[in-house]
Write an enzyme that holds these catalytic residues in place. Sequence first.
Site, short mmCIF file in Angstrom:
data_model
loop_
_atom_site.label_atom_id
_atom_site.label_comp_id
_atom_site.label_asym_id
_atom_site.label_seq_id
_atom_site.Cartn_x
_atom_site.Cartn_y
_atom_site.Cartn_z
N HIS A 1 29.50 31.09 50.04
CA HIS A 1 31.32 31.31 50.80
C HIS A 1 31.52 32.49 51.10
CE1 HIS A 1 32.54 33.84 46.79
NE2 HIS A 1 34.07 33.87 47.91
N GLY B 1 30.30 37.56 46.08
CA GLY B 1 29.13 38.15 46.01
C GLY B 1 28.07 39.14 45.65
#
Length: 236
Positions: A45, A192
């Site tokens: 994302h 992340g």
Amino acid sequence: VVGGTDAQPGAWPWIVSIQDPWEIGTGHVCGGSLISPQWVLTAAHCFIEARHITMWRVVIGATQLTQLGPEAQVRNIRRLLVHEHYSNISERNDIALLELDQPVQCSYYIQLACVPDAWLRVSELTTCYISGWGSTTARSGGSTDVLQEAKVRLIDVNLCNSSQWYRGAIHTHNLCAGYPQGGIDTCQGDSGGPLMCKDNTYDHFWLVGVTSWGKGCARAKQPGVYTSTQHFYSWI
């Protein structure tokens, strides 16, 4: 990271800062983890609206983003591999790999993360940490200059998915981590980055999760949601 403290240099030697040169300040967008000298594991994302990805940079071995010491190494992205079944609506399969333009040299400050295969009993790991340059308060966006870290606990996925918590939004390939009462959590800009748990026998950490999403930051019964690296071991 909300509710964390400054990390010591070299504390999490696989963490990287992924930076977009068109963003203000340091350009920090997301975290990631170095899993081989030329590959970084991160969240899909982070790149939904990314343009000119080869112009982005990856900073390895850093603690303070505005003052990179001689131990830090900077690379560009050669290519981005997003999971082929990633959905930005359900956040399914929120995982991606970055190939760097050149390998990095390992050092005291730069090491590779260990990704667990099917044999590790992740749910039995009790000492876990999150880390990142994301927001340190739930209300303000943006990133922070000095790397933050915080201790968290893995939360049973069935509890995390229950009616008072996330009501079925958690997938089988997710992990939840934090505290039922909130207060300590990943936040915007930590995406992340790593969820790391210490091995129960040996003195090393496993990269068990990739920071994915959450409802707000550090709220009670709304812990951080992570993509399980073990689930995607063969994909990686």
